[in-house]
Design an enzyme around this catalytic site. Structure first.
Site, short mmCIF file in Angstrom:
data_model
loop_
_atom_site.label_atom_id
_atom_site.label_comp_id
_atom_site.label_asym_id
_atom_site.label_seq_id
_atom_site.Cartn_x
_atom_site.Cartn_y
_atom_site.Cartn_z
N GLY A 1 0.83 -1.20 0.00
CA GLY A 1 0.00 0.00 0.00
C GLY A 1 0.87 1.25 0.00
O GLY A 1 2.08 1.18 0.20
N TYR B 1 -3.10 -19.13 -2.26
CA TYR B 1 -3.86 -17.90 -1.97
C TYR B 1 -5.36 -18.21 -1.86
O TYR B 1 -6.01 -17.84 -0.86
CB TYR B 1 -3.60 -16.89 -3.10
CG TYR B 1 -4.49 -15.67 -3.11
CD1 TYR B 1 -4.16 -14.53 -2.39
CD2 TYR B 1 -5.66 -15.63 -3.88
CE1 TYR B 1 -4.96 -13.39 -2.42
CE2 TYR B 1 -6.47 -14.50 -3.93
CZ TYR B 1 -6.12 -13.39 -3.19
OH TYR B 1 -6.92 -12.27 -3.23
N PHE C 1 -3.08 -11.67 -23.94
CA PHE C 1 -2.71 -13.08 -23.88
C PHE C 1 -3.82 -13.92 -24.54
O PHE C 1 -4.99 -13.80 -24.18
CB PHE C 1 -2.50 -13.53 -22.44
CG PHE C 1 -1.34 -12.81 -21.79
CD1 PHE C 1 -0.06 -12.89 -22.34
CD2 PHE C 1 -1.52 -12.05 -20.63
CE1 PHE C 1 1.00 -12.22 -21.75
CE2 PHE C 1 -0.46 -11.37 -20.05
CZ PHE C 1 0.80 -11.46 -20.61
N ARG D 1 -14.03 -11.83 -17.98
CA ARG D 1 -13.98 -11.66 -16.52
C ARG D 1 -15.15 -10.79 -16.10
O ARG D 1 -15.74 -10.07 -16.89
CB ARG D 1 -12.67 -10.94 -16.11
CG ARG D 1 -11.39 -11.72 -16.38
CD ARG D 1 -11.26 -12.94 -15.50
NE ARG D 1 -10.01 -13.66 -15.71
CZ ARG D 1 -9.83 -14.63 -16.60
NH1 ARG D 1 -10.81 -14.98 -17.40
NH2 ARG D 1 -8.66 -15.25 -16.70
P1 NAD Z 1 -3.31 -4.01 -2.07
O1 NAD Z 1 -1.99 -4.70 -2.16
O2 NAD Z 1 -3.44 -2.70 -2.74
O3 NAD Z 1 -3.79 -3.90 -0.57
C1 NAD Z 1 -3.36 -4.74 0.46
C2 NAD Z 1 -2.91 -3.87 1.60
O4 NAD Z 1 -2.54 -4.70 2.72
C3 NAD Z 1 -1.68 -3.04 1.26
O5 NAD Z 1 -1.90 -1.69 1.62
C4 NAD Z 1 -0.56 -3.67 2.09
O6 NAD Z 1 0.45 -2.73 2.43
C5 NAD Z 1 -1.33 -4.20 3.27
N1 NAD Z 1 -0.65 -5.30 3.96
C6 NAD Z 1 -0.10 -6.41 3.39
N2 NAD Z 1 0.44 -7.18 4.34
C7 NAD Z 1 0.23 -6.58 5.53
C8 NAD Z 1 0.56 -6.88 6.88
N3 NAD Z 1 1.25 -7.98 7.19
N4 NAD Z 1 0.16 -6.04 7.85
C9 NAD Z 1 -0.52 -4.89 7.55
N5 NAD Z 1 -0.84 -4.54 6.28
C10 NAD Z 1 -0.48 -5.37 5.29
O7 NAD Z 1 -4.39 -5.05 -2.68
P2 NAD Z 1 -5.95 -4.88 -2.95
O8 NAD Z 1 -6.18 -5.23 -4.36
O9 NAD Z 1 -6.43 -3.59 -2.42
O10 NAD Z 1 -6.52 -6.08 -2.07
C11 NAD Z 1 -7.24 -5.89 -0.86
C12 NAD Z 1 -7.88 -7.21 -0.46
O11 NAD Z 1 -8.81 -7.62 -1.45
C13 NAD Z 1 -6.90 -8.36 -0.29
O12 NAD Z 1 -7.29 -9.13 0.81
C14 NAD Z 1 -7.06 -9.15 -1.57
O13 NAD Z 1 -6.71 -10.51 -1.40
C15 NAD Z 1 -8.53 -8.97 -1.85
N6 NAD Z 1 -8.90 -9.15 -3.25
C16 NAD Z 1 -8.55 -8.24 -4.19
C17 NAD Z 1 -8.95 -8.44 -5.52
C18 NAD Z 1 -8.62 -7.44 -6.60
O14 NAD Z 1 -9.13 -7.60 -7.74
N7 NAD Z 1 -7.84 -6.41 -6.34
C19 NAD Z 1 -9.68 -9.57 -5.88
C20 NAD Z 1 -10.00 -10.48 -4.88
C21 NAD Z 1 -9.64 -10.26 -3.56
C1 UD2 Z 2 -7.40 -12.84 -11.09
C2 UD2 Z 2 -6.53 -12.27 -9.99
C3 UD2 Z 2 -5.54 -13.29 -9.59
C4 UD2 Z 2 -6.26 -14.57 -9.18
C5 UD2 Z 2 -7.12 -15.06 -10.32
C6 UD2 Z 2 -7.93 -16.27 -9.87
C7 UD2 Z 2 -6.34 -9.88 -10.25
C8 UD2 Z 2 -5.49 -8.75 -10.70
N1 UD2 Z 2 -5.82 -11.10 -10.47
O1 UD2 Z 2 -6.61 -13.12 -12.21
O2 UD2 Z 2 -4.79 -12.80 -8.52
O3 UD2 Z 2 -7.08 -14.30 -8.04
O4 UD2 Z 2 -8.05 -14.03 -10.68
O5 UD2 Z 2 -8.69 -16.71 -10.92
O6 UD2 Z 2 -7.39 -9.69 -9.68
N2 UD2 Z 2 -4.31 -10.09 -19.57
C9 UD2 Z 2 -3.86 -9.70 -20.81
N3 UD2 Z 2 -2.81 -8.85 -20.86
C10 UD2 Z 2 -2.18 -8.36 -19.75
C11 UD2 Z 2 -2.65 -8.76 -18.48
C12 UD2 Z 2 -3.71 -9.64 -18.43
O7 UD2 Z 2 -4.39 -10.14 -21.84
O8 UD2 Z 2 -1.23 -7.56 -19.89
C13 UD2 Z 2 -5.47 -10.99 -19.49
C14 UD2 Z 2 -5.20 -12.23 -18.69
O9 UD2 Z 2 -4.61 -13.21 -19.50
C15 UD2 Z 2 -6.61 -12.59 -18.22
C16 UD2 Z 2 -7.30 -11.23 -18.10
O10 UD2 Z 2 -6.50 -10.32 -18.81
O11 UD2 Z 2 -7.26 -13.35 -19.20
C17 UD2 Z 2 -7.44 -10.78 -16.65
O12 UD2 Z 2 -6.15 -10.86 -16.06
P1 UD2 Z 2 -5.88 -10.38 -14.55
O13 UD2 Z 2 -4.50 -10.76 -14.22
O14 UD2 Z 2 -6.30 -8.97 -14.39
O15 UD2 Z 2 -6.93 -11.22 -13.71
P2 UD2 Z 2 -7.19 -12.81 -13.61
O16 UD2 Z 2 -8.67 -12.98 -13.61
O17 UD2 Z 2 -6.44 -13.57 -14.61
#
Ligand code: NAD
Ligand code: UD2
Length: 337
Positions: free
Chosen positions: A51, A162, A223, A230
């Site tokens: 973060g 994960y 890719f 999605r």
């Molecule tokens: P992010 O990396 O931006 O946020 C995660 C935050 O947690 C960061 O600010 C990081 O510094 C903090 N952190 C990590 N380890 C820590 C620790 N040990 N102690 C305190 N803080 C810590 O990622 P995000 O995309 O904002 O993800 C937030 C949550 O949502 C996560 O739990 C992630 O697994 C979940 N999630 C995100 C997505 C997505 O599409 N971004 C999809 C599914 C689930």
């Molecule tokens: C998501 C999560 C991943 C995991 C997975 C589980 C994110 C960012 N990633 O992967 O952590 O939880 O779901 O299923 O949320 N792509 C391109 N070009 C690029 C990058 C990506 O074509 O430069 C394609 C990729 O091949 C995929 C799609 O875009 O088909 C989405 O990719 P992504 O990495 O954003 O998310 P995903 O769903 O693969």
């Protein structure tokens, strides 16, 4: 013990209303903003490992927000924070968020995503925190080949450490709700996108990578054939959902998808971004081999979230892409008019 239930406007007089772990992250920072907007007092906990303080700039000096720099795995410090603040709710978002990293280092995934979550859960239980909201993931489903993921019917076969840790924490939450009378909600986020998403890793969200490439005039890599789909959900809708769950009064456990129910292909994204971009650029697109082990289609059913909380995603992909391009100090990215 004082009743720590609150709706908007009813404050816990001792400290914060909501403790947000991962507050400085992409999603966490939007969650903090949404909660503060609702008139709640928020304390954020973040070790700034992925973060950034910049993400919290809109809340800098806000009287209802403060950030504590710390590690969720430091049980003593986490306990102390809960004892100091006595939050009525916790939104637990801190995590090792990279699936590839969880495969490279399963121990670190276990330590942060499972043991770290247990530390936060236990501190919440001891402090008498009433509500726990957990950032779970569509990764719990794995590749089920079901056309649409529903919470109960779809099988859960995570394909990564994960996803396995996210599913395990859901089970812990369920048990906590049962044994200790907590209100516990797991939100399975699908592909979240929007302002502040970090585009710097090859595994960053595809939309953040594409937007970044467009801004710098670099070519876009698709890719495979780009027809893979999605369910992209806008971060401010997600933040609203987390806040709704943090204010939900009923005890018990529930798990809901946080998604739109709409499938968009990777080529749809290229087109959508190009159409919103100020110059109506024709992006340079290169196709590469599909990613190994990649899921072809991922779509969620959002009706459970609507049924339980009345939450629906408000932002269309076109609007979300426009907001993304308009943000982030990249003035001029958005097409005028
Ligand atoms: P992010 O990396 O931006 O946020 C995660 C935050 O947690 C960061 O600010 C990081 O510094 C903090 N952190 C990590 N380890 C820590 C620790 N040990 N102690 C305190 N803080 C810590 O990622 P995000 O995309 O904002 O993800 C937030 C949550 O949502 C996560 O739990 C992630 O697994 C979940 N999630 C995100 C997505 C997505 O599409 N971004 C999809 C599914 C689930
Ligand atoms: C998501 C999560 C991943 C995991 C997975 C589980 C994110 C960012 N990633 O992967 O952590 O939880 O779901 O299923 O949320 N792509 C391109 N070009 C690029 C990058 C990506 O074509 O430069 C394609 C990729 O091949 C995929 C799609 O875009 O088909 C989405 O990719 P992504 O990495 O954003 O998310 P995903 O769903 O693969």
């Amino acid at each position: 013990m004082a009743d720590k239930n609150f709706a908007a406007g009813e404050k816990n007089s001792k400290g914060a209303d909501v403790l947000v772990t991962g507050a400085a992250g992409f999603i966490g920072s939007h969650v903090c903003e949404e909660l503060v907007k609702r008139g709640l007092r928020v304390v954020g906990l973040d070790d700034l490992s992925s973060g950034r303080l910049d993400n919290l700039a809109p809340l800098a000096d806000h009287p209802c927000f403060r950030l504590v720099e710390g590690d969720i795995c430091d049980a003593t410090a986490v306990d102390q924070l809960f004892q100091d603040e006595h939050p009525a709710a916790v939104a637990h978002l801190a995590a090792l968020v990279s699936v590839p990293r969880s495969i490279d280092d399963p121990d670190e995934n276990f330590r942060l995503n499972l043991a770290g979550s247990q530390i936060v859960l236990e501190a919440a239980r001891i402090a008498g925190t009433q509500r726990f909201v957990f950032a779970s993931s569509a990764a719990v489903y794995g590749d089920t080949r079901a056309p649409t993921h529903t919470e109960e019917e779809s099988s859960k076969h995570p394909l990564s450490p994960y996803g396995a840790a996210k599913l395990a924490v859901e089970h812990l939450l369920c048990a906590h709700a049962h044994c200790f009378g907590m209100s516990a909600t797991a939100l399975r986020f699908f592909n979240v996108y929007g302002p502040r998403q970090d585009p710097s890793s090859p595994y960053s969200g595809v939309i953040s990578i594409f937007a970044d490439r467009l801004a710098s005039g670099a070519p876009i890599t698709v890719f495979g054939d780009g027809e893979q789909t999605r369910d992209f959900v806008f971060v401010q809708d997600v933040a609203r959902g987390v806040a709704d769950a943090a204010q939900f009064q009923e005890t018990g456990f529930r798990v809901v998808n946080c998604c739109t129910g709409r499938a968009s292909s990777v080529l749809d994204l290229v087109q959508g971004l190009a159409q919103s971009y100020h110059d109506e650029v024709e992006p340079q697109v290169f196709h590469q081999a599909p990613r190994a082990g990649e899921i072809r289609h991922s779509l969620g059913d959002p009706s459970g979230f609507a049924r339980v909380f009345g939450w629906t995603p408000a932002t269309s992909l076109a609007d979300g892409l426009r907001e993304l391009l308009a943000s982030g100090g990249r003035g001029g990215m958005l097409k005028q008019g």
